[in-house]
Scaffold this motif. Structure first.
Motif, PDB file in Angstrom:
ATOM      1  N   ALA A   1       0.810  -1.222   0.000  1.00 25.91           N
ATOM      2  CA  ALA A   1       0.000   0.000   0.000  1.00 25.91           C
ATOM      3  C   ALA A   1       0.843   1.272   0.000  1.00 25.91           C
ATOM      4  O   ALA A   1       0.298   2.370  -0.171  1.00 25.91           O
ATOM      5  CB  ALA A   1      -0.919   0.002   1.219  1.00 25.91           C
ATOM      6  N   GLU A   2       2.138   1.132   0.184  1.00 26.81           N
ATOM      7  CA  GLU A   2       3.012   2.303   0.295  1.00 26.81           C
ATOM      8  C   GLU A   2       2.892   3.189  -0.939  1.00 26.81           C
ATOM      9  O   GLU A   2       3.041   2.728  -2.073  1.00 26.81           O
ATOM     10  CB  GLU A   2       4.464   1.853   0.469  1.00 26.81           C
ATOM     11  N   GLY A   3       2.603   4.472  -0.703  1.00 26.70           N
ATOM     12  CA  GLY A   3       2.584   5.440  -1.790  1.00 26.70           C
ATOM     13  C   GLY A   3       1.321   5.463  -2.624  1.00 26.70           C
ATOM     14  O   GLY A   3       1.229   6.254  -3.577  1.00 26.70           O
TER      15      GLY A   3
ATOM     16  N   HIS B   1      -6.335   0.453  -7.504  1.00 29.43           N
ATOM     17  CA  HIS B   1      -5.462  -0.563  -6.913  1.00 29.43           C
ATOM     18  C   HIS B   1      -6.300  -1.552  -6.121  1.00 29.43           C
ATOM     19  O   HIS B   1      -7.275  -1.174  -5.460  1.00 29.43           O
ATOM     20  CB  HIS B   1      -4.425   0.077  -5.986  1.00 29.43           C
ATOM     21  N   VAL B   2      -5.891  -2.812  -6.161  1.00 29.62           N
ATOM     22  CA  VAL B   2      -6.565  -3.882  -5.425  1.00 29.62           C
ATOM     23  C   VAL B   2      -5.502  -4.664  -4.651  1.00 29.62           C
ATOM     24  O   VAL B   2      -4.515  -5.128  -5.239  1.00 29.62           O
ATOM     25  CB  VAL B   2      -7.317  -4.851  -6.362  1.00 29.62           C
ATOM     26  N   ILE B   3      -5.696  -4.781  -3.343  1.00 33.38           N
ATOM     27  CA  ILE B   3      -4.866  -5.674  -2.526  1.00 33.38           C
ATOM     28  C   ILE B   3      -5.776  -6.821  -2.100  1.00 33.38           C
ATOM     29  O   ILE B   3      -6.801  -6.589  -1.453  1.00 33.38           O
ATOM     30  CB  ILE B   3      -4.261  -4.973  -1.307  1.00 33.38           C
TER      31      ILE B   3
ATOM     32  N   PHE C   1     -11.670   7.035  -2.835  1.00 29.41           N
ATOM     33  CA  PHE C   1     -10.997   5.742  -2.756  1.00 29.41           C
ATOM     34  C   PHE C   1      -9.986   5.571  -3.889  1.00 29.41           C
ATOM     35  O   PHE C   1     -10.322   5.696  -5.064  1.00 29.41           O
ATOM     36  CB  PHE C   1     -12.017   4.602  -2.821  1.00 29.41           C
ATOM     37  N   SER C   2      -8.753   5.250  -3.516  1.00 27.82           N
ATOM     38  CA  SER C   2      -7.740   4.881  -4.512  1.00 27.82           C
ATOM     39  C   SER C   2      -7.560   3.369  -4.564  1.00 27.82           C
ATOM     40  O   SER C   2      -7.086   2.822  -5.563  1.00 27.82           O
ATOM     41  CB  SER C   2      -6.392   5.523  -4.156  1.00 27.82           C
ATOM     42  N   THR C   3      -7.934   2.688  -3.453  1.00 30.84           N
ATOM     43  CA  THR C   3      -7.552   1.288  -3.262  1.00 30.84           C
ATOM     44  C   THR C   3      -8.673   0.537  -2.570  1.00 30.84           C
ATOM     45  O   THR C   3      -9.355   1.097  -1.702  1.00 30.84           O
ATOM     46  CB  THR C   3      -6.272   1.193  -2.395  1.00 30.84           C
TER      47      THR C   3
ATOM     48  N   LEU D   1     -10.916   1.429   0.868  1.00 30.97           N
ATOM     49  CA  LEU D   1     -12.119   0.656   1.181  1.00 30.97           C
ATOM     50  C   LEU D   1     -11.683  -0.769   1.478  1.00 30.97           C
ATOM     51  O   LEU D   1     -10.904  -1.357   0.716  1.00 30.97           O
ATOM     52  CB  LEU D   1     -13.091   0.653   0.001  1.00 30.97           C
ATOM     53  N   GLU D   2     -12.180  -1.329   2.589  1.00 29.29           N
ATOM     54  CA  GLU D   2     -11.873  -2.715   2.926  1.00 29.29           C
ATOM     55  C   GLU D   2     -13.166  -3.505   3.083  1.00 29.29           C
ATOM     56  O   GLU D   2     -14.083  -3.079   3.796  1.00 29.29           O
ATOM     57  CB  GLU D   2     -11.063  -2.799   4.231  1.00 29.29           C
TER      58      GLU D   2
END
Length: 361
Positions: free
Chosen positions: A199-201, A312-314, A287-289, A207-208
C-alpha cells in the motif's frame, strides 16, 4: 533440505503452476516457524478410568478407539499452549467437579502472553463448578470460560488482547472467543507488513471488505488518509470498534454491511439506514484502493464488478483456486504487481496468498 523446506517448495510450485497463463511476477515466499506456530488448539478430553488426557482423531475418521491419538504435547501449538497443557490436566485431575464429564477444551494463546481456555462439558455447569473453576483460573493465571449445551459461563472475560508488530508499529487487538482470528501470529505479522508495503505510496482513501476484527485495517490505516471498512458479523464489528479506539486509529470507520450489501450501497441501488446511523457518507471518500480478504468461496460476481472499478486492489486469499478464478476476471482490467505466498498452515495443503493489482493504462 529439511522436510519443512520441501513442503514449502511444493506449495510454491503448486502456486506457480496454478497461475500459469496469467502475467504473474515472481512469488514472494514467507515461511512459518516449523513448530509452535498455532495460537489456537482444540482437543477432546479422553477419560480412561481415573485418568484424563488430551486426544485427537485421525482426519476423516469417526471418534473411536482405533483412530484415537493421545496428545500430551502438540508441537504445532504455541509454546505457551504446550506449557499449559500438562498443568491444566494435573489441576483438573485433582477436582472431581471439574473433571466430571469434561468433554473438550479449546486454547486461545497470544504473543502478548494472555491465554483463554474454554472448557466444554456434557453436563450443566452449576455454582460448585464455577467456584472450582475460579480457583483454577487464579492458580493457572489464565481466563476460563465454561460451556455446555445452551450454556456459556464467562468467569471474567471472553477475550484476550493480542499485540502484533507490523511496519515498525505495535497494534493491540481484542480477540473474542469463538470469533475468527489468524491462527499463525508470526506469519500474520508478515502478512500485515507485506500489505503495508504493497500500500506504500498509493495515497487517497481505502475501502476494505470482510474486515473481521480489523486485523489488516489498523496497519493499513497508517498508509491512507481515510479508511472505510465493512464487516457483517456483530461480534467482529464490536471487536473492531474496540481495536480502533485502543490503537487511536482516528481515520477508520466501520460499516456493518456484507460485501454484497455494500456493493448495493456504493452503486446507489439501495440506501442503508446503518450507514446513516453511523454517520458514514460515501461521497466523503476518495478511494484509490480496495482491500479484500474474502472467505474460501472468494469474491462473488457482483462484488467483483465493484472491485474492478478501483485503481489498486490488494487481495489476500485463503483459497488459491478461487483467487485464480477471480484473477481471470480482474486481469482483464488490471495487472498483477506483486504476488506472495504466506505459509500460515505448515505441513497441510492450505495456502494463504496475496496479490497487488494495478489498473491498466
Amino acid at each position: 533440505m529439511n522436510a519443512y523446506q520441501q513442503q514449502l517448495n511444493r506449495k510454491t510450485d503448486y502456486l506457480n503452476d496454478l497461475f500459469q497463463g496469467l502475467a504473474m511476477p515472481p512469488v514472494e515466499v514467507f515461511a512459518s516457524p516449523e513448530q509452535h506456530y498455532r495460537m489456537r488448539a482444540e482437543f477432546r478430553v479422553w477419560h480412561e478410568g481415573d485418568e484424563i488426557f488430551y486426544a485427537m482423531f485421525e482426519p476423516g475418521q469417526k471418534a473411536g478407539g482405533a483412530s484415537l491419538i493421545r496428545c500430551d504435547q502438540f508441537p504445532a501449538a504455541a509454546l505457551s499452549v504446550n506449557e499449559l497443557m500438562p498443568e491444566l490436566i494435573a489441576a483438573v485431575s485433582e477436582s472431581e467437579v471439574l473433571k466430571k464429564r469434561w468433554y473438550a477444551v479449546e486454547f486461545l494463546g497470544t504473543l502478548s502472553g494472555e491465554m483463554l481456555v474454554t472448557m466444554i462439558y456434557h453436563k450443566r455447569l452449576d455454582e460448585e463448578w464455577e467456584a472450582a473453576a475460579r480457583l483454577l483460573q487464579q492458580r493457572l493465571g489464565v481466563w476460563i470460560i465454561g460451556r455446555s449445551r445452551g450454556q456459556k459461563l464467562v468467569l471474567a472475560q471472553d477475550f484476550v488482547t493480542e499485540t502484533l508488530n507490523a511496519a515498525g508499529k505495535t497494534f493491540r487487538y481484542r480477540q473474542i472467543e469463538g470469533s475468527f482470528t489468524q491462527p499463525n501470529a508470526q506469519v500474520c505479522e508478515k502478512m500485515l507488513a507485506w500489505a503495508c508495503a504493497a500500500a506504500e505510496g498509493l495515497g487517497g482513501d481505502l475501502l476494505e471488505l470482510y474486515c473481521g476484527n480489523g486485523n489488516f485495517t489498523l496497519p493499513l490505516a497508517t498508509r491512507f488518509q481515510k479508511v472505510l471498512a465493512t464487516e457483517v458479523s456483530k461480534t467482529s464489528v464490536a471487536a473492531a470498534m474496540w481495536n480502533i479506539e485502543a490503537n487511536q486509529s482516528d481515520n477508520v470507520k466501520i460499516a456493518r454491511l456484507s460485501a454484497e450489501e455494500f456493493t448495493e450501497a456504493y452503486t446507489q441501488n439501495r440506501p442503508f439506514r446503518r450507514l446513516q446511523e453511523q454517520g458514514i457518507e460515501l461521497s466523503d471518500y476518495r478511494f484509490s484502493t480496495i482491500f479484500v480478504d474474502p472467505p474460501r468461496a472468494g469474491v462473488d460476481d457482483e462484488t467483483l464488478k465493484l472491485v474492478a472499478q478501483f485503481e489498486h486492489v490488494i487481495y489476500i486469499s485463503c483459497n488459491p483456486q478461487t483467487l485464480r478464478a477471480n484473477l481471470d476476471t480482474l486481469c482483464q482490467t488490471h495487472t498483477v504487481e506483486r504476488f506472495a505466498l504466506f505459509d500460515q498452515f505448515p505441513f497441510t495443503h492450505h495456502i494463504e496468498s496475496g496479490v497487488l493489482l494495478k489498473r491498466k493504462k
